[in-house]
Design a protein around this motif. Structure first.
Motif, mmCIF file in Angstrom:
data_model
loop_
_atom_site.group_PDB
_atom_site.id
_atom_site.type_symbol
_atom_site.label_atom_id
_atom_site.label_comp_id
_atom_site.label_asym_id
_atom_site.label_seq_id
_atom_site.Cartn_x
_atom_site.Cartn_y
_atom_site.Cartn_z
ATOM 1 N N SER A 15 -3.621 10.467 72.988
ATOM 2 C CA SER A 15 -3.762 11.920 72.822
ATOM 3 C C SER A 15 -2.435 12.643 73.085
ATOM 4 O O SER A 15 -2.253 13.790 72.688
ATOM 5 C CB SER A 15 -4.883 12.478 73.691
ATOM 6 N N LYS A 19 -2.069 -0.417 81.849
ATOM 7 C CA LYS A 19 -3.076 0.446 81.225
ATOM 8 C C LYS A 19 -4.110 0.909 82.252
ATOM 9 O O LYS A 19 -4.734 1.945 82.084
ATOM 10 C CB LYS A 19 -3.740 -0.277 80.052
ATOM 11 N N CYS A 28 -2.024 8.192 81.233
ATOM 12 C CA CYS A 28 -3.330 7.782 80.681
ATOM 13 C C CYS A 28 -3.516 8.400 79.294
ATOM 14 O O CYS A 28 -4.071 7.757 78.397
ATOM 15 C CB CYS A 28 -4.460 8.179 81.615
ATOM 16 N N LYS A 29 -3.044 9.628 79.113
ATOM 17 C CA LYS A 29 -3.152 10.278 77.794
ATOM 18 C C LYS A 29 -2.263 9.582 76.766
ATOM 19 O O LYS A 29 -2.617 9.492 75.585
ATOM 20 C CB LYS A 29 -2.821 11.763 77.903
ATOM 21 N N ILE A 74 -1.592 6.385 76.877
ATOM 22 C CA ILE A 74 -2.328 5.140 76.596
ATOM 23 C C ILE A 74 -3.444 5.410 75.578
ATOM 24 O O ILE A 74 -3.617 4.654 74.615
ATOM 25 C CB ILE A 74 -2.910 4.542 77.901
ATOM 26 N N GLU A 75 -4.196 6.502 75.783
ATOM 27 C CA GLU A 75 -5.285 6.879 74.855
ATOM 28 C C GLU A 75 -4.751 7.246 73.479
ATOM 29 O O GLU A 75 -5.485 7.181 72.494
ATOM 30 C CB GLU A 75 -5.971 8.166 75.318
ATOM 31 N N HIS A 106 -5.145 2.702 85.525
ATOM 32 C CA HIS A 106 -4.553 3.814 86.281
ATOM 33 C C HIS A 106 -4.410 3.430 87.757
ATOM 34 O O HIS A 106 -5.389 3.392 88.494
ATOM 35 C CB HIS A 106 -5.397 5.089 86.165
#
Ligand code: 5GP
Ligand code: ZN
Length: 114
Positions: free
Chosen positions: A12, A43, A6-7, A9-10, A45
């Motif tokens: 970060s 994308k 997820c990070k 995808i973001e 989760h």
């Protein structure tokens, strides 16, 4: 959410992206087990294949569509490749965000998992 993918995808956590659309992202595995080793993820989760719902059918099809396109772009479609989804502990899953490994660029002779 404390999820590495997820990070990614973001944005970060950095990654080398090879494919992206509204619902799917693909990027190079940080520890490649073959000359081509790409992870294809939704994308959304979803922790594991066990958590996939009937309503995710189109999304799962999109993961495979991305795999086909990437294999072509990487020049390995005709020679061949392997798609792997590890599920839970015995399956060797380490990151609990659904992903398909796309492996190729060499003859894969063993049960290469990742
Ligand atoms: P699993 O064992 O869960 O099926 O595979 C997880 C994969 O994610 C492993 O092949 C591992 O090398 C890869 N991976 C773990 N953390 C990162 C990361 O931060 N960036 C990238 N690009 N790959 C990662
Ligand atoms: Zn996630």
């Amino acid at each position: 959410m404390d999820c590495i993918f997820c990070k990614i995808i973001e944005g970060s956590i950095p990654s080398t992206k090879v494919f992206e659309n509204e619902r799917v992202l693909a990027f190079k595995d940080i520890q490649p087990a073959a000359p081509v080793h790409i992870l294809i993820i939704p994308k959304k989760h979803i922790p594991t294949m066990n958590d996939v719902k009937d309503e995710d059918a189109d999304l799962i099809a999109e993961l495979f569509a991305a795999a086909r396109q990437i294999a072509k772009e990487q020049g390995i479609a005709d020679a061949g490749y392997r798609l792997i989804n590890n599920v839970n502990s015995d399956g060797g899953q380490v990151v609990y965000h659904l992903h398909i490994h796309l492996l190729g660029g060499q003859k894969l002779s063993t049960l290469l998992a990742n």
